[in-house]
Design an enzyme around this catalytic site. Structure first.
Site, PDB file in Angstrom:
ATOM      1  N   ASN A 132      20.377  33.829  11.367  1.00 22.82           N
ATOM      2  CA  ASN A 132      19.526  34.968  11.015  1.00 22.82           C
ATOM      3  C   ASN A 132      18.992  34.717   9.609  1.00 22.82           C
ATOM      4  OD1 ASN A 132      18.389  37.402  10.320  1.00 22.82           O
ATOM      5  ND2 ASN A 132      20.306  38.571  10.383  1.00 22.82           N
TER       6      ASN A 132
ATOM      7  N   LYS B  71      16.968  36.464   8.006  1.00 18.56           N
ATOM      8  CA  LYS B  71      16.672  37.717   7.289  1.00 18.56           C
ATOM      9  C   LYS B  71      15.278  37.604   6.643  1.00 18.56           C
ATOM     10  CE  LYS B  71      21.581  38.483   6.910  1.00 18.56           C
ATOM     11  NZ  LYS B  71      22.701  39.135   6.217  1.00 18.56           N
TER      12      LYS B  71
ATOM     13  N   HIS C  48      21.163  45.236  13.644  1.00 19.69           N
ATOM     14  CA  HIS C  48      21.839  44.622  12.493  1.00 19.69           C
ATOM     15  C   HIS C  48      22.167  45.722  11.479  1.00 19.69           C
ATOM     16  CE1 HIS C  48      22.613  42.219   8.948  1.00 19.69           C
ATOM     17  NE2 HIS C  48      22.800  41.198   9.755  1.00 19.69           N
TER      18      HIS C  48
ATOM     19  N   GLU D 148      21.874  45.822   8.429  1.00 16.79           N
ATOM     20  CA  GLU D 148      20.835  46.022   7.411  1.00 16.79           C
ATOM     21  C   GLU D 148      19.711  46.897   7.960  1.00 16.79           C
ATOM     22  OE1 GLU D 148      20.363  41.859   6.475  1.00 16.79           O
ATOM     23  OE2 GLU D 148      22.378  41.878   5.599  1.00 16.79           O
TER      24      GLU D 148
ATOM     25  N   GLU E 111      29.828  42.124  13.145  1.00 16.60           N
ATOM     26  CA  GLU E 111      29.569  41.783  11.747  1.00 16.60           C
ATOM     27  C   GLU E 111      30.129  42.869  10.846  1.00 16.60           C
ATOM     28  OE1 GLU E 111      26.040  38.770  11.547  1.00 16.60           O
ATOM     29  OE2 GLU E 111      25.339  40.791  11.131  1.00 16.60           O
TER      30      GLU E 111
ATOM     31  N   GLY F 180      27.286  38.372   3.474  1.00 15.17           N
ATOM     32  CA  GLY F 180      26.798  37.903   2.173  1.00 15.17           C
ATOM     33  C   GLY F 180      27.827  38.041   1.067  1.00 15.17           C
TER      34      GLY F 180
ATOM     35  N   SER G   7      29.604  35.828   6.375  1.00 17.25           N
ATOM     36  CA  SER G   7      30.107  34.734   5.534  1.00 17.25           C
ATOM     37  C   SER G   7      30.677  33.563   6.337  1.00 17.25           C
ATOM     38  CB  SER G   7      31.126  35.253   4.513  1.00 17.25           C
ATOM     39  OG  SER G   7      30.510  36.187   3.639  1.00 17.25           O
TER      40      SER G   7
HETATM   41  P1  13P Z   1      25.914  35.934   5.898  1.00 24.12           P
HETATM   42  O1  13P Z   1      26.246  34.788   6.824  1.00 24.12           O
HETATM   43  O2  13P Z   1      24.921  35.579   4.844  1.00 24.12           O
HETATM   44  O3  13P Z   1      27.144  36.613   5.401  1.00 24.12           O
HETATM   45  O4  13P Z   1      25.132  37.028   6.814  1.00 24.12           O
HETATM   46  C1  13P Z   1      25.694  37.418   8.008  1.00 24.12           C
HETATM   47  C2  13P Z   1      24.686  38.199   8.763  1.00 24.12           C
HETATM   48  O5  13P Z   1      24.391  39.340   8.427  1.00 24.12           O
HETATM   49  C3  13P Z   1      24.021  37.547   9.902  1.00 24.12           C
HETATM   50  O6  13P Z   1      23.288  38.454  10.660  1.00 24.12           O
END
Ligand code: 13P
Length: 248
Positions: free
Chosen positions: A10, A12, A94, A96, A164, A170, A209
């Site tokens: 992803n 983002k 997601h 976010e 997640e 992150g 992560s």
């Molecule tokens: P990270 O791998 O950067 O922690 O992000 C995970 C994520 O939100 C994937 O959709």
């Protein structure tokens, strides 16, 4: 039952046209005959990435879609548009999106149905916040999200579920392996209640992560069928290591 693992990236809100070189390098230099690989770039790059990856085993996906097929929704992208651009899948729900755009379970379920309508695989995300985990609510939260975000009609072919934990995204920290196993085993049980035997084929991804250095141990956990990877999916060398772990 053996499920083919899936390594999904992803990106983002990262990536300009120049970043397509990473996708091409991934496909060329990190072949993975024993797992599926999906890259979800920003909407602006979906068509170009799908074209760049044509003829390779790496599939392209979107990061979100509107529930409607078309209409007066300025700035939104429909599942049909993603499919038309060459996408095979789309991430929905997601954390976010849930946090930044106030998407609730009903909105996520509507987006999942839109994905299916357009012939896309829906990668449906769930996950607890740190406060919810600290309060001992993790399984309740995940159970409610599964109940509300995965509509009737889900199959092993049209749906992937990604766990997640919001606090691991992150963050450079992950749950312990037993904590991941607890949630993934619980998700499998909840899906069995919802979908009966078909639940056994649904891939359950862990996200938060995931790095080349921890992917193998995470992918070996009970009911973990691959990963949904943010930061470490941006560079072919890093994601290649994760793909290798998924395909091992
Ligand atoms: P990270 O791998 O950067 O922690 O992000 C995970 C994520 O939100 C994937 O959709």
């Amino acid at each position: 039952m053996t499920r083919r693992k899936l390594a999904a990236g992803n990106w983002k809100m990262n990536g300009l046209k120049a970043a397509l070189a990473e996708a091409k390098t991934l496909a060329a230099e990190h072949p993975a005959p024993n797992c599926d690989v999906l890259l979800c770039p920003p909407a602006t790059l979906v068509a170009a990435m799908a074209a760049a990856l044509e003829g390779t085993a790496v599939k392209t996906g979107g990061q979100d879609c509107h529930a409607a097929a078309s209409g007066a929704h300025t700035g939104d992208v429909s599942a049909e548009m993603l499919a038309d651009a060459g996408a095979a899948a789309v991430i929905v729900g997601h954390s976010e999106r849930r946090a930044d755009h106030g998407e609730d379970d009903a909105a996520v379920a509507a987006k999942a149905m839109a994905a299916w309508r357009a012939g896309l695989v829906a990668v449906i995300c769930v996950g607890e916040t740190e406060a919810q985990r600290d309060a001992g609510e993790t399984l309740t939260v995940i159970g409610d999200q599964i109940a509300g975000s995965i509509p009737p009609g889900a199959t092993a072919e049209n749906t992937v579920v990604a766990y997640e934990p919001v606090w691991a995204i992150g963050a450079g920290r992950t749950p312990t392996l037993p904590q991941i196993a607890e949630v993934h085993d619980f998700m499998r049980d909840e899906l069995v209640k919802k979908m009966a035997e078909a639940a056994e084929g649904v891939r359950l991804l862990y996200g938060g992560s995931v790095k080349p250095g921890n992917a193998a141990e995470i992918f070996a956990v009970s009911n973990v069928d691959g990963g949904l990877v943010g930061g470490a999916s941006l560079k072919a060398a890093d994601f290649g290591g994760i793909v290798a772990a998924a395909g091992a």
